[in-house]
Every structure is written in C-alpha cells, then in structure tokens.
Design an enzyme around this catalytic site. Structure first.
Site, PDB file in Angstrom:
ATOM      1  N   ASP A 149       0.292  -1.295  -0.131  1.00 55.06           N
ATOM      2  CA  ASP A 149      -0.058  -0.219   0.017  1.00 55.06           C
ATOM      3  C   ASP A 149       1.024   1.422  -0.176  1.00 55.06           C
ATOM      4  O   ASP A 149       2.172   1.176   0.662  1.00 55.06           O
ATOM      5  CB  ASP A 149      -0.738  -0.170   0.883  1.00 55.06           C
ATOM      6  CG  ASP A 149      -2.221   1.214   1.234  1.00 55.06           C
ATOM      7  OD1 ASP A 149      -2.885   0.378   1.025  1.00 55.06           O
ATOM      8  OD2 ASP A 149      -1.626   2.186   1.308  1.00 55.06           O
ATOM      9  N   ASN A 190     -12.781  -3.192   2.588  1.00 55.43           N
ATOM     10  CA  ASN A 190     -13.999  -2.038   2.444  1.00 55.43           C
ATOM     11  C   ASN A 190     -15.068  -2.056   1.505  1.00 55.43           C
ATOM     12  O   ASN A 190     -14.836  -2.299   0.640  1.00 55.43           O
ATOM     13  CB  ASN A 190     -13.593  -0.732   3.181  1.00 55.43           C
ATOM     14  CG  ASN A 190     -12.740  -0.339   4.259  1.00 55.43           C
ATOM     15  OD1 ASN A 190     -13.193  -1.327   4.790  1.00 55.43           O
ATOM     16  ND2 ASN A 190     -11.291   0.372   3.949  1.00 55.43           N
ATOM     17  N   VAL A 213     -10.998   3.242  -3.398  1.00 50.66           N
ATOM     18  CA  VAL A 213     -11.182   2.421  -4.842  1.00 50.66           C
ATOM     19  C   VAL A 213     -11.724   1.344  -4.761  1.00 50.66           C
ATOM     20  O   VAL A 213     -11.966   0.258  -4.712  1.00 50.66           O
ATOM     21  CB  VAL A 213      -9.843   1.611  -4.437  1.00 50.66           C
ATOM     22  CG1 VAL A 213      -8.900   1.368  -6.314  1.00 50.66           C
ATOM     23  CG2 VAL A 213      -7.947   3.112  -4.024  1.00 50.66           C
ATOM     24  N   HIS A 228     -10.468  -5.440  -3.287  1.00 47.27           N
ATOM     25  CA  HIS A 228      -8.417  -5.204  -2.366  1.00 47.27           C
ATOM     26  C   HIS A 228      -9.334  -6.067  -1.009  1.00 47.27           C
ATOM     27  O   HIS A 228     -10.015  -5.139  -0.260  1.00 47.27           O
ATOM     28  CB  HIS A 228      -8.092  -4.333  -2.462  1.00 47.27           C
ATOM     29  CG  HIS A 228      -8.675  -3.127  -2.200  1.00 47.27           C
ATOM     30  ND1 HIS A 228      -9.666  -2.309  -2.627  1.00 47.27           N
ATOM     31  CD2 HIS A 228      -9.047  -2.459  -0.825  1.00 47.27           C
ATOM     32  CE1 HIS A 228     -10.285  -1.150  -2.124  1.00 47.27           C
ATOM     33  NE2 HIS A 228      -8.740  -1.242  -1.258  1.00 47.27           N
ATOM     34  N   HIS A 288      -6.721  -5.575   2.203  1.00 47.08           N
ATOM     35  CA  HIS A 288      -5.592  -5.265   3.479  1.00 47.08           C
ATOM     36  C   HIS A 288      -5.018  -6.092   4.177  1.00 47.08           C
ATOM     37  O   HIS A 288      -6.010  -6.771   4.687  1.00 47.08           O
ATOM     38  CB  HIS A 288      -6.095  -4.145   3.660  1.00 47.08           C
ATOM     39  CG  HIS A 288      -6.899  -2.840   3.538  1.00 47.08           C
ATOM     40  ND1 HIS A 288      -5.799  -1.765   3.066  1.00 47.08           N
ATOM     41  CD2 HIS A 288      -7.967  -2.347   2.485  1.00 47.08           C
ATOM     42  CE1 HIS A 288      -6.658  -0.806   2.673  1.00 47.08           C
ATOM     43  NE2 HIS A 288      -8.183  -1.467   1.870  1.00 47.08           N
TER      44      HIS A 288
HETATM   45  P1  AMP Z   1      -9.803   1.885   0.581  1.00 42.18           P
HETATM   46  O1  AMP Z   1     -10.015   2.746   1.653  1.00 42.18           O
HETATM   47  O2  AMP Z   1      -9.942  -0.391   1.235  1.00 42.18           O
HETATM   48  O3  AMP Z   1     -10.455   1.503  -0.994  1.00 42.18           O
HETATM   49  O4  AMP Z   1      -8.469   1.254   0.503  1.00 42.18           O
HETATM   50  C1  AMP Z   1      -7.811   1.655  -0.577  1.00 42.18           C
HETATM   51  C2  AMP Z   1      -5.991   1.958  -0.874  1.00 42.18           C
HETATM   52  O5  AMP Z   1      -5.693   1.926  -1.882  1.00 42.18           O
HETATM   53  C3  AMP Z   1      -5.407   2.690   0.417  1.00 42.18           C
HETATM   54  O6  AMP Z   1      -4.729   2.447   1.930  1.00 42.18           O
HETATM   55  C4  AMP Z   1      -4.653   3.083  -0.590  1.00 42.18           C
HETATM   56  O7  AMP Z   1      -3.463   3.720   0.494  1.00 42.18           O
HETATM   57  C5  AMP Z   1      -4.186   2.073  -1.873  1.00 42.18           C
HETATM   58  N1  AMP Z   1      -3.776   3.318  -3.037  1.00 42.18           N
HETATM   59  C6  AMP Z   1      -4.320   3.815  -4.185  1.00 42.18           C
HETATM   60  N2  AMP Z   1      -4.019   4.073  -4.692  1.00 42.18           N
HETATM   61  C7  AMP Z   1      -2.523   3.271  -4.516  1.00 42.18           C
HETATM   62  C8  AMP Z   1      -1.312   3.266  -5.441  1.00 42.18           C
HETATM   63  N3  AMP Z   1      -1.050   3.653  -6.609  1.00 42.18           N
HETATM   64  N4  AMP Z   1      -0.731   2.099  -5.015  1.00 42.18           N
HETATM   65  C9  AMP Z   1      -0.499   1.561  -3.939  1.00 42.18           C
HETATM   66  N5  AMP Z   1      -1.478   1.368  -2.997  1.00 42.18           N
HETATM   67  C10 AMP Z   1      -2.548   2.396  -3.280  1.00 42.18           C
END
Ligand code: AMP
Length: 114
Positions: free
Chosen positions: A30, A87, A96, A100, A102
């Site tokens: 992340d 989430n 995003v 995914h 975490h």
């Molecule tokens: P969520 O809030 O569950 O949608 O998590 C999205 C996660 O994606 C967050 O923890 C961000 O820090 C991570 N994220 C967003 N863009 C990138 C990226 N380009 N590379 C790696 N992680 C990312």
C-alpha cells in the site's frame, strides 16, 4: 468499465511494489501504509465492490484470502497476528472501487476498529 488504478498497476501502466502475482491475484505494498506490514491483495478481475461479487467469484474470493494468509506467513506476522480488511462502499472507507483485501500486520490492532 474504465480501468481502475489497481487494473493499471496490474497492467504495469503505473508503478507499484508488486510482491506476488498469479493467474488470479496480484499483491503489492500500500502506498500509504497504516501498519508496518500493509499489503493489498487484488483480484485481476475488476469487481468494484463486494456487492458486485457473485457465485462465479467464489474461487477468486477464496484465492484472495488464501494469498493474504500466505503473505502474512511469508512476512513473519502470522503467529503474532494480523488483520484482513475488505471495505465495501464509501461508508466503510472504500476509496478504490476494485475489490481488495488489506493485509495489516506488525503492530497491535484494537477491536472494535475505529
Ligand atoms: P480502500 O480505502 O479500502 O479503498 O483502500 C484503498 C487503498 O489503496 C488505500 O489504503 C490506499 O493507500 C491504497 N492505494 C491507492 N492508490 C495506490 C497506489 N497507486 N499504489 C498502492 N496503493 C494505493
């Protein structure tokens, strides 16, 4: 459907620290870690949220969790403990819209989460 930022990572169109890949999933660090170990396990199939997953995704969803578990072991946090988080939608903090998981480890996590 336009490509999500994670699909762009999977296609190597934008950079990420990819640590695992197979035919189903990719895992990478992340970019904004909230724990010493913070890895995202992402299916290659772009499913926006858990609400959009269905029976045909059963194996894929299992692969995501099993991959997270294997990476936890590989990163040395499986015995101390780790947290897996998916989430779903904005109210849960999803930013995003490509499913995914975490993998969070390397520190103590409180329950219930904030
Ligand atoms: P969520 O809030 O569950 O949608 O998590 C999205 C996660 O994606 C967050 O923890 C961000 O820090 C991570 N994220 C967003 N863009 C990138 C990226 N380009 N590379 C790696 N992680 C990312």
């Amino acid at each position: 459907m336009t490509d999500s930022i994670f699909t762009k990572i999977i296609k190597r169109e934008i950079p990420a620290n990819i640590i695992y890949e197979d035919e189903y999933v990719v895992a990478f660090e992340d970019v904004n870690p909230v724990a010493p170990i913070h890895i995202l396990v992402v299916p290659k199939k772009q499913i926006p949220t858990m609400n959009d997953a269905n029976e045909e995704d059963t194996i894929l969803l299992g692969k995501i969790l099993l991959t997270a578990g294997k990476l936890a072991k590989q990163k040395g946090v499986s015995e101390d403990g780790y947290r897996l988080v998916i989430n779903c939608n904005k109210g849960a903090g999803q930013t995003v819209f490509h499913i995914h998981c975490h993998l969070l480890g390397g520190r103590i996590f409180n329950w219930p989460p904030g």
